[in-house]
Design a protein around this motif. Sequence first.
Motif, PDB file in Angstrom:
ATOM      1  N   ASP A  92       0.948  -1.699   0.203  1.00 31.54           N
ATOM      2  CA  ASP A  92       0.100  -0.159  -0.075  1.00 31.54           C
ATOM      3  C   ASP A  92       0.937   1.483  -0.286  1.00 31.54           C
ATOM      4  OD1 ASP A  92      -2.225   2.028   0.201  1.00 31.54           O
ATOM      5  OD2 ASP A  92      -3.006   0.472   2.149  1.00 31.54           O
ATOM      6  N   GLU A  93       0.721   2.081  -0.743  1.00 31.29           N
ATOM      7  CA  GLU A  93       0.880   3.051  -0.780  1.00 31.29           C
ATOM      8  C   GLU A  93       1.525   3.998   0.352  1.00 31.29           C
ATOM      9  OE1 GLU A  93       1.013   7.128  -3.500  1.00 31.29           O
ATOM     10  OE2 GLU A  93      -0.079   5.644  -4.743  1.00 31.29           O
ATOM     11  N   ALA A  94       0.704   3.811   1.186  1.00 33.51           N
ATOM     12  CA  ALA A  94       0.014   4.972   1.734  1.00 33.51           C
ATOM     13  C   ALA A  94       1.205   4.276   3.262  1.00 33.51           C
ATOM     14  CB  ALA A  94      -1.396   4.735   2.996  1.00 33.51           C
ATOM     15  N   TRP A 154       5.501  10.049  -3.878  1.00 39.94           N
ATOM     16  CA  TRP A 154       6.204  10.254  -2.451  1.00 39.94           C
ATOM     17  C   TRP A 154       7.043  11.196  -2.803  1.00 39.94           C
ATOM     18  CZ3 TRP A 154       7.619   4.233  -2.956  1.00 39.94           C
ATOM     19  CH2 TRP A 154       6.769   3.388  -2.180  1.00 39.94           C
ATOM     20  N   GLN A 157       4.797  14.638  -2.955  1.00 43.83           N
ATOM     21  CA  GLN A 157       4.707  14.905  -1.094  1.00 43.83           C
ATOM     22  C   GLN A 157       5.664  14.978  -0.319  1.00 43.83           C
ATOM     23  OE1 GLN A 157       2.227  11.133  -0.025  1.00 43.83           O
ATOM     24  NE2 GLN A 157       1.493  11.051  -1.569  1.00 43.83           N
TER      25      GLN A 157
END
Length: 219
Positions: A92-94, A154, A157
């Motif tokens: 999961d990217e999170a 990422w 962000q």
Amino acid sequence: MSIEEERESDGEAPATRGRSRKYTQVLGLINQAAIEVFASEGLAGASTQAIADKAGLSKAQLHYYIESKKALYRQILQDILNDWIAVFGFADEAFGPRKVLGDLIHRKMVFSFEHPLRSRIFTAEMMRGAPVLNTMMDTSKQRTDQAAAVIRNWMNQGLMDKADPMLVLFHIWAVTQFYADHATQAAYFRNVAQDGDDKDRRYLIEQVTEFLLKGAGVK
């Protein structure tokens, strides 16, 4: 009705199941023999006689189980591609880049340690211009593009330094692949046994992980 009678009525008879198990076992022997021969001789240099000898079969027996040398080589490449897809699967990217990329590096290093011959077959095929793999990599390309997109997110962000996401993946591949393709060289210059023990493997994974994450500017 006895258990065996039940099994016979529900599916394969014992004799059929026995033959099926033997068939699967022989295919496993052929696959391992082919990996060893292709890794050392390449597709052009490998012969079905050499594969048969290593598998403990006659050439005629080998050809009962395989269509051709090239078909066997193609199947091994497909198995390797399936392995790569599993190894390079993103969580999961999170979870963020430190967790996701760290797990990826760990899986790839373990694969390099445990399956160096499979890695070398892949590398040798690529160095020949991927004449067989060229028609087989659509799924792998799609997964790699998806991974690059996650890395780009990422970066946007501020979780990683800005760079070309695809090159980040290439650099991870190149460093981790070294420990499969050049295991002898790495062991020689580090004065350790080529196979290495668990403690040394953990040390290498830790060192490579920190090196790559730092180089990628992971926060």
